[in-house]
Write an enzyme that holds these catalytic residues in place. Sequence first.
Site, PDB file in Angstrom:
ATOM      1  N   SER A   1      -1.538  -4.043   9.997  1.00  0.00           N
ATOM      2  CA  SER A   1      -1.222  -4.968   8.911  1.00  0.00           C
ATOM      3  C   SER A   1       0.059  -5.726   9.226  1.00  0.00           C
ATOM      4  CB  SER A   1      -1.015  -4.195   7.607  1.00  0.00           C
ATOM      5  OG  SER A   1      -2.169  -3.457   7.298  1.00  0.00           O
TER       6      SER A   1
ATOM      7  N   HIS B   1     -10.767  -2.671  11.521  1.00  0.00           N
ATOM      8  CA  HIS B   1      -9.663  -3.472  10.999  1.00  0.00           C
ATOM      9  C   HIS B   1      -9.417  -4.618  11.977  1.00  0.00           C
ATOM     10  CE1 HIS B   1      -5.206  -3.477   9.501  1.00  0.00           C
ATOM     11  NE2 HIS B   1      -5.956  -4.259   8.776  1.00  0.00           N
TER      12      HIS B   1
ATOM     13  N   ARG C   1       2.104 -12.156  -0.861  1.00  0.00           N
ATOM     14  CA  ARG C   1       0.759 -12.491  -0.376  1.00  0.00           C
ATOM     15  C   ARG C   1       0.207 -13.761  -0.996  1.00  0.00           C
ATOM     16  NH1 ARG C   1      -1.641  -8.864   3.621  1.00  0.00           N
ATOM     17  NH2 ARG C   1      -0.037  -7.282   3.834  1.00  0.00           N
TER      18      ARG C   1
ATOM     19  N   LYS D   1      -9.657  -2.386   1.639  1.00  0.00           N
ATOM     20  CA  LYS D   1      -9.390  -1.249   2.534  1.00  0.00           C
ATOM     21  C   LYS D   1     -10.196  -0.011   2.121  1.00  0.00           C
ATOM     22  CE  LYS D   1      -6.160  -3.755   4.446  1.00  0.00           C
ATOM     23  NZ  LYS D   1      -6.329  -4.371   5.747  1.00  0.00           N
TER      24      LYS D   1
ATOM     25  N   ARG E   1       0.840  -1.203   0.000  1.00  0.00           N
ATOM     26  CA  ARG E   1       0.000   0.000   0.000  1.00  0.00           C
ATOM     27  C   ARG E   1       0.875   1.252   0.000  1.00  0.00           C
ATOM     28  NH1 ARG E   1      -1.866   0.700   4.429  1.00  0.00           N
ATOM     29  NH2 ARG E   1      -1.235  -1.197   5.497  1.00  0.00           N
TER      30      ARG E   1
ATOM     31  N   CYS F   1       0.742  -8.019  11.462  1.00  0.00           N
ATOM     32  CA  CYS F   1       1.057  -8.232  12.879  1.00  0.00           C
ATOM     33  C   CYS F   1       0.384  -9.488  13.412  1.00  0.00           C
ATOM     34  CB  CYS F   1       0.624  -7.033  13.721  1.00  0.00           C
ATOM     35  SG  CYS F   1       1.646  -5.589  13.466  1.00  0.00           S
TER      36      CYS F   1
ATOM     37  N   ASP G   1      -9.379  -9.956   8.738  1.00  0.00           N
ATOM     38  CA  ASP G   1      -8.897  -8.591   8.473  1.00  0.00           C
ATOM     39  C   ASP G   1      -9.907  -7.487   8.794  1.00  0.00           C
ATOM     40  OD1 ASP G   1      -6.784  -6.912   7.574  1.00  0.00           O
ATOM     41  OD2 ASP G   1      -7.793  -6.648   5.656  1.00  0.00           O
TER      42      ASP G   1
HETATM   43  O1  SAT Z   1      -2.525  -4.595   0.750  1.00  0.00           O
HETATM   44  S1  SAT Z   1      -3.540  -4.699   1.816  1.00  0.00           S
HETATM   45  O2  SAT Z   1      -3.953  -3.377   2.223  1.00  0.00           O
HETATM   46  O3  SAT Z   1      -4.696  -5.416   1.314  1.00  0.00           O
HETATM   47  C1  SAT Z   1      -2.892  -5.572   3.095  1.00  0.00           C
HETATM   48  C2  SAT Z   1      -2.755  -4.819   4.357  1.00  0.00           C
HETATM   49  O4  SAT Z   1      -2.029  -3.839   4.404  1.00  0.00           O
HETATM   50  O5  SAT Z   1      -3.372  -5.213   5.358  1.00  0.00           O
HETATM   51 MN    MN Z   2      -5.284  -5.472   7.052  1.00  0.00          MN
END
Ligand code: SAT
Ligand code: MN
Length: 601
Positions: free
Chosen positions: A267, A245, A384, A225, A74, A269, A292
Amino acid sequence: MLGQCITKNESLIAWVKEMTNLCQPTNVHWCDGSDEEYQSFCDLMVKSGTFTKLNENKRPNSYLARSHPSDVARVEDRTFICSKTKEEAGPNNNWADPDKMKAEMLPLYKGCMRGRTLYVIPFCMGPLGSPIAKIGIEITDSLYVVANMRIMTRMGKSVIEALGEKGTFIQCLHSVGAPLEPGQQDVPWPCEPDPAKKYIVHFPDDPAVWSYGSGYGGNALLGKKCIALRIASNVARKEGWMAEHMLILALTNPAGKTYYITAAFPSACGKTNLAMMMPTLPGWKVRCLGDDIAWIRRGDDGRLYAMNPENGFFGVAPGTSMQSNPNAMHSMEKNTIFTNVVLTPDGDVWWEDMGVPAPEKGIDWHGNEWTPSSGTKGAHPNARFTAPASQCPVIDKDWENPAGVPISAILFGGRRPSTIPLVNQSFSWEHGVFMGSAAGSETTAAALGASGQLRRDPFAMLPFCGYNMGDYFGYWLTFAKENRNALPKIFFVNWFRKTADGRWLWPGYGENSRVLKWICERVEGTGKAQETPIGYLPTPDAIDLSDCKVSAEDMAELLKVDKEGWIKEIESIGQNYARYGAHLPAALTAQLDELKARLNK
Ligand code: SAT
Ligand code: MN
């Protein structure tokens, strides 16, 4: 021109026409979400080099994608909330005037899909038919985005049917920003390579999302997001619910009683690990409802009910192993998209800390030949996997229940090597909101920028709260106005404590069930705790350590009040609070003052 249009919804048809005129694609494709369509898209991406098909015998119907090296996470400094005023967006967001931003971006979109196909993705966040589910339409020129959206959301014809002729939808416009001139050869991962020219822009008043230049994760899969957190947090405040979140898990004790727990960690963690954890404590079971995002509303009984608006997991691959998260490993055995991991010689995938030896040689996330002695990481730290939630062996039977599940406990946390104890229960809802507002964590590879630096990340929502965070704190406080006793208990947890020489104090993963057990006991009013200046901490014997290797000294360290550390902590929380000026609720300043007074007593 419009392709095989699959809707009679006039406003949708009109918008797609308008965007087609603007973006000037060669073709338009309305996604029906069928298996055949998904297969044909994957085949197309294999042909174009975007996807590598993995060995069908090892990883059926699964693919590997490698992103452009600039497009791996991101981009928070290119993410904007364009509310009417800067004040509404707050100091936690980049802001631009909505009209000016549109004027700046429209020329970028002009002709941006030349030589490409414009895909129309009808998607639904939340189970179709749920009263708080939200329908969006994402227009994109990235097939990678289409394929990921099909896993991460309910997508296709069923959504068009639910939308009907008159239904409304959230407009999501996405382009990788790489038009193809006649004869120009495409690349496997088209994008705008300059991070400073990417835009992830939210117009909460429309509401709409415009994203340009990136094809990665939260920048491009706009249901996640952008819609389910940044736009939804605005909608939720207006409509009286919460978009958070948070993971959602169901924990069943040996007597068969189930507790639903949500947890907000930044994110990368460990939300996915906790959400589907295998408890080491005999007789305890975890089932997963989401890893998430949680949409939370108040039930008629005054309790808070959580629902996962997503349909899949977009989890961090490195570190995921049969030891750390077997259920995630099983979730990605088939029908999975991997991004930026190592390709092994037998056509499978590998990443750092996968718990199996590295292949003697492989292809790294850059697409180069790689060996374990190359001296570089084979997988990107933010690599990912995108896997269907339904494939999780411990997916909860209620994970698609539109009513959600009643929450007993809310956890906040982050990566904190020092000061913050293993677990700490708040004295009250207000103290719990204070804990959430004071959350901090070491930064991770999930966002571009330096990793490992402490930053305040209130409620793990710093990058995702779509309005002024001070007002968000205030909104959380309002929930205690009614039916306070029906609210979940709030805890702060920290699995990431280290000694001065860098040794982990707590084993984490399945051993976290010991902490969850104490949390359930506290919910029941039976868990033993001591009142300390910072909250209710477990007494030394309160956490079940049967067959656990943590020493009594380490446990004492994990559960002590580090006065000096907290004095620094208070200073840092105060500095962060100052950012929110008049928007900071007085109740939180009072909480900070009271904490200081209790510590100095
Ligand atoms: O790239 S994402 O925003 O989907 C993953 C994250 O940062 O939690
Ligand atoms: Mn996340």
